[in-house]
Enzyme design. Structure first.
Site, mmCIF file in Angstrom:
data_model
loop_
_atom_site.group_PDB
_atom_site.id
_atom_site.type_symbol
_atom_site.label_atom_id
_atom_site.label_comp_id
_atom_site.label_asym_id
_atom_site.label_seq_id
_atom_site.Cartn_x
_atom_site.Cartn_y
_atom_site.Cartn_z
ATOM 1 N N HIS A 158 0.110 8.582 9.791
ATOM 2 C CA HIS A 158 0.095 8.044 11.149
ATOM 3 C C HIS A 158 0.585 9.148 12.095
ATOM 4 O O HIS A 158 1.303 10.050 11.661
ATOM 5 C CB HIS A 158 1.088 6.877 11.285
ATOM 6 C CG HIS A 158 0.575 5.551 10.833
ATOM 7 N ND1 HIS A 158 1.326 4.702 10.059
ATOM 8 C CD2 HIS A 158 -0.586 4.890 11.072
ATOM 9 C CE1 HIS A 158 0.646 3.579 9.828
ATOM 10 N NE2 HIS A 158 -0.518 3.681 10.428
ATOM 11 N N LEU A 205 0.832 -1.206 0.000
ATOM 12 C CA LEU A 205 0.000 0.000 0.000
ATOM 13 C C LEU A 205 0.866 1.254 0.000
ATOM 14 O O LEU A 205 1.917 1.287 0.643
ATOM 15 C CB LEU A 205 -0.856 0.030 1.279
ATOM 16 C CG LEU A 205 -1.808 -1.137 1.492
ATOM 17 C CD1 LEU A 205 -2.361 -1.087 2.907
ATOM 18 C CD2 LEU A 205 -2.931 -1.081 0.472
ATOM 19 N N ARG A 244 -6.407 4.746 9.824
ATOM 20 C CA ARG A 244 -6.192 3.364 10.265
ATOM 21 C C ARG A 244 -6.673 3.099 11.704
ATOM 22 O O ARG A 244 -7.121 2.004 12.023
ATOM 23 C CB ARG A 244 -4.697 3.026 10.197
ATOM 24 C CG ARG A 244 -4.094 3.155 8.821
ATOM 25 C CD ARG A 244 -4.597 2.049 7.904
ATOM 26 N NE ARG A 244 -4.079 2.218 6.553
ATOM 27 C CZ ARG A 244 -2.900 1.776 6.155
ATOM 28 N NH1 ARG A 244 -2.093 1.164 7.004
ATOM 29 N NH2 ARG A 244 -2.517 1.938 4.912
ATOM 30 N N GLU A 278 5.956 -2.396 13.200
ATOM 31 C CA GLU A 278 5.519 -1.502 14.278
ATOM 32 C C GLU A 278 3.995 -1.432 14.399
ATOM 33 O O GLU A 278 3.454 -1.226 15.484
ATOM 34 C CB GLU A 278 6.050 -0.092 14.013
ATOM 35 C CG GLU A 278 5.499 0.931 14.988
ATOM 36 C CD GLU A 278 6.014 2.322 14.720
ATOM 37 O OE1 GLU A 278 6.807 2.791 15.536
ATOM 38 O OE2 GLU A 278 5.643 2.925 13.692
ATOM 39 N N ASP A 279 3.305 -1.602 13.269
ATOM 40 C CA ASP A 279 1.858 -1.397 13.282
ATOM 41 C C ASP A 279 1.090 -2.504 13.993
ATOM 42 O O ASP A 279 -0.103 -2.358 14.254
ATOM 43 C CB ASP A 279 1.353 -1.224 11.842
ATOM 44 C CG ASP A 279 1.862 0.073 11.252
ATOM 45 O OD1 ASP A 279 1.840 1.087 11.970
ATOM 46 O OD2 ASP A 279 2.317 0.072 10.093
ATOM 47 N N CYS A 338 8.608 2.511 11.718
ATOM 48 C CA CYS A 338 7.691 1.456 11.238
ATOM 49 C C CYS A 338 8.366 0.106 11.095
ATOM 50 O O CYS A 338 7.715 -0.940 11.153
ATOM 51 C CB CYS A 338 7.133 1.827 9.872
ATOM 52 S SG CYS A 338 6.715 3.552 9.683
ATOM 53 N N ASP A 350 2.959 -5.587 3.180
ATOM 54 C CA ASP A 350 3.393 -4.488 4.063
ATOM 55 C C ASP A 350 3.927 -4.973 5.412
ATOM 56 O O ASP A 350 4.135 -4.161 6.318
ATOM 57 C CB ASP A 350 2.214 -3.532 4.298
ATOM 58 C CG ASP A 350 1.905 -2.704 3.064
ATOM 59 O OD1 ASP A 350 2.726 -1.850 2.710
ATOM 60 O OD2 ASP A 350 0.849 -2.936 2.445
HETATM 61 C C1 CIR Z 1 0.823 0.853 4.974
HETATM 62 O O1 CIR Z 1 0.144 1.558 4.214
HETATM 63 O O2 CIR Z 1 0.324 0.264 5.919
HETATM 64 C C2 CIR Z 1 2.299 0.708 4.708
HETATM 65 N N1 CIR Z 1 2.555 0.858 3.310
HETATM 66 C C3 CIR Z 1 3.085 1.749 5.489
HETATM 67 C C4 CIR Z 1 3.022 1.555 6.972
HETATM 68 C C5 CIR Z 1 3.872 2.511 7.699
HETATM 69 N N2 CIR Z 1 3.883 2.234 9.086
HETATM 70 C C6 CIR Z 1 4.035 3.142 10.038
HETATM 71 O O3 CIR Z 1 4.059 4.343 9.757
HETATM 72 N N3 CIR Z 1 4.079 2.707 11.282
#
Ligand code: CIR
Length: 253
Positions: free
Chosen positions: A161, A18, A131, A65-66, A248, A60
């Protein structure tokens, strides 16, 4: 002090992940090189690295971290707010079981990405974004408060974020950009002001004796050095293309 980090190798499917950026498609080999340099930098900071293999089913998933919010006492397994990432938490929970005995969970209809959570000492700031929804933010705040931490919910206006635009370096010092520069919730902190053209560098990570920052952001670097921190600069182009920053790519605890 952090003792451990978890990182995850980008899969070949990473390039199909993404993004909201218009920076182009990542070059996989280059992403692997940049990821390897990231792991080496973390080792230099003195942490033990748990390195998870790539999973092609989750493009992804290198952005570990997410998937969780960690404190010294317990782990909160998040509920990533986009369908293609929601299944990433299983492997992370299994991995965290080696380190944690106590788990909490963000549950539907609550969604939450770890990138929306900023810890400042015993105070967690929880962004509401595309999110992380209000219900997810409220669940995390309740969990944190039940465990003796503070939680403040911060609706985002522009950033992807919360941590896209703000980092905490310790010693009551934050690095802030854009909408966080004058934000009432962060007025109490000393601030490094990131100029608009260096906005990407607002996402940096203090890991023990170093602050890791993206390469090429001289003004942010100068201010962090002036504040007394040694910096490690890393090329991040292939992660920036997919909306990812330094924070991340790891879970730090
Ligand atoms: C996403 O859209 O989820 C990933 N391409 C990017 C996530 C980045 N994560 C973050 O900032 N903790």
């Amino acid at each position: 002090m952090y003792k451990n980090v978890i990182v995850k190798k980008p899969g070949k499917s990473y390039v199909k992940g993404l993004t909201t950026s218009d920076l182009g498609t990542p070059i996989y080999e280059k992403a692997l090189e940049q990821h390897a340099a990231y792991v080496e930098a973390l080792k230099k900071c003195g942490v033990s690295v748990t390195y998870l293999p790539a999973n092609e089913d989750f493009p992804d998933s290198t952005f570990v971290e997410d998937t969780a919010v960690l404190t010294p006492e317990f782990a909160v397994i998040s509920n990533p707010g986009t369908a293609s990432r929601n299944g990433e938490t299983g492997e992370i929970e299994t991995t965290l079981q080696k380190f944690y005995g106590k788990f909490h969970y963000i549950k539907m209809p609550g969604t939450l990405d770890g990138g929306d959570i900023l810890q400042v000492e015993d105070h967690f700031y929880i962004g509401i974004s595309d999110r992380t929804n209000e219900e997810g933010a409220r669940q995390l705040k309740d969990i944190l408060e039940s465990e003796g931490y503070k939680g403040t919910i911060v609706p985002l206006k522009e950033f992807f974020h919360l941590k896209t635009g703000i980092s905490y370096l310790g010693k009551e010092l934050i690095v802030a950009a854009g909408e966080f520069l004058d934000h009432p919730e962060f007025q109490q902190y000393e601030k490094i002001t990131v100029p608009p053209e260096e906005q990407y560098s607002a996402n940096c990570i203090r890991v023990n004796d170093y602050v890791i920052i993206p390469k090429g952001y001289e003004e942010t670097k100068r201010q962090i050095n002036n504040a007394g921190f040694e910096t490690i600069e890393l090329e991040m182009s292939e992660f920036q293309k997919q909306d990812g920053g330094l924070s991340c790519l790891s879970l730090r605890f």
